[in-house]
Design a protein around this motif. Structure first.
Motif, mmCIF file in Angstrom:
data_model
loop_
_atom_site.group_PDB
_atom_site.id
_atom_site.type_symbol
_atom_site.label_atom_id
_atom_site.label_comp_id
_atom_site.label_asym_id
_atom_site.label_seq_id
_atom_site.Cartn_x
_atom_site.Cartn_y
_atom_site.Cartn_z
ATOM 1 N N GLY A 232 -37.971 -26.040 -2.339
ATOM 2 C CA GLY A 232 -38.099 -25.483 -1.001
ATOM 3 C C GLY A 232 -37.231 -24.263 -0.734
ATOM 4 N N LYS A 233 -36.771 -23.602 -1.781
ATOM 5 C CA LYS A 233 -35.887 -22.445 -1.601
ATOM 6 C C LYS A 233 -36.652 -21.120 -1.618
ATOM 7 C CE LYS A 233 -32.231 -25.170 -3.573
ATOM 8 N NZ LYS A 233 -31.449 -25.475 -4.745
ATOM 9 N N VAL A 234 -37.853 -21.154 -2.191
ATOM 10 C CA VAL A 234 -38.763 -20.008 -2.125
ATOM 11 C C VAL A 234 -40.165 -20.546 -1.893
ATOM 12 C CG1 VAL A 234 -37.376 -18.588 -3.708
ATOM 13 C CG2 VAL A 234 -39.298 -19.891 -4.608
ATOM 14 N N VAL A 235 -41.019 -19.677 -1.375
ATOM 15 C CA VAL A 235 -42.440 -20.006 -1.247
ATOM 16 C C VAL A 235 -43.226 -18.855 -1.844
ATOM 17 C CG1 VAL A 235 -42.216 -21.469 0.804
ATOM 18 C CG2 VAL A 235 -42.572 -19.011 1.084
ATOM 19 N N VAL A 236 -44.437 -19.172 -2.237
ATOM 20 C CA VAL A 236 -45.320 -18.133 -2.751
ATOM 21 C C VAL A 236 -45.985 -17.491 -1.555
ATOM 22 C CG1 VAL A 236 -47.327 -17.636 -4.173
ATOM 23 C CG2 VAL A 236 -45.685 -19.378 -4.902
#
Length: 175
Positions: free
Chosen positions: A51-55
């Motif tokens: 949950g630290k980056v999203v596409v």
């Protein structure tokens, strides 16, 4: 070097494709040790899982679709916490150089020859870093200076230890 946190920092600057992240990482942080593409995408996959980056936007490319990664609030918070935390002060008291010298003396081997060989290796690396400093930009020069200062310190220690080898040998000898 923490690759995940470095990638989060690059993403905080702006959303990016994996290819762009690798390019920037290599340009600023990967001198002499570029980041493999597989590690970039594996790290981005773990960051997304956690949950630290999203596409973000997916764009067609000449090969597979290109994914643009975006840092999340969770990722930004973790990066900020890491950024403000001081780096552990070096060096540790038990270094590899010290260990080798003491073991050589304990085993009756020529510790002075080891120190001479180590000195030569340090001087060679200093010549390489001086060339990087001379031929590169500011980022390269600052990285080279960091390495040079550490090597200079090691050389002072090598010289001091070489001058004290007899006393050290007497102290580490079996009673």
């Amino acid at each position: 070097m923490s690759v995940p946190l470095t990638l989060l920092g690059l993403l905080e600057r702006e959303p990016s494709h994996g290819y762009d992240l690798k390019r920037d990482y290599d340009a600023f942080f990967g001198k002499g040790k570029p980041l493999p593409f597989g590690q970039v995408y594996a790290t981005l996959g773990r960051l997304a899982r956690d949950g630290k980056v999203v596409v973000g936007d997916v764009e067609p490319g000449s090969g597979p679709d290109r994914k643009r990664y975006v840092i999340t609030d969770t990722g930004a918070t973790e990066f900020e916490s890491w950024l403000v935390e001081p780096v552990e002060a070096e060096p540790h008291l038990q270094t590899l150089l010290f260990t080798k010298v003491v073991l050589a003396l304990m085993l009756g081997r020529d510790a002075e020859a080891y120190l001479d060989t180590q000195r030569a290796a340090h001087l060679q690396r200093m010549r390489e870093l001086t060339a990087v400093k001379r031929d590169g930009g500011l980022v390269d020069a600052l990285l080279a200076d960091h390495g040079l200062f550490h090597l200079e310190s090691d050389l002072r220690w090598i010289d001091l230890t070489a001058a004290r080898l007899d006393a050290l040998a007497a102290e580490v000898a079996r009673p």
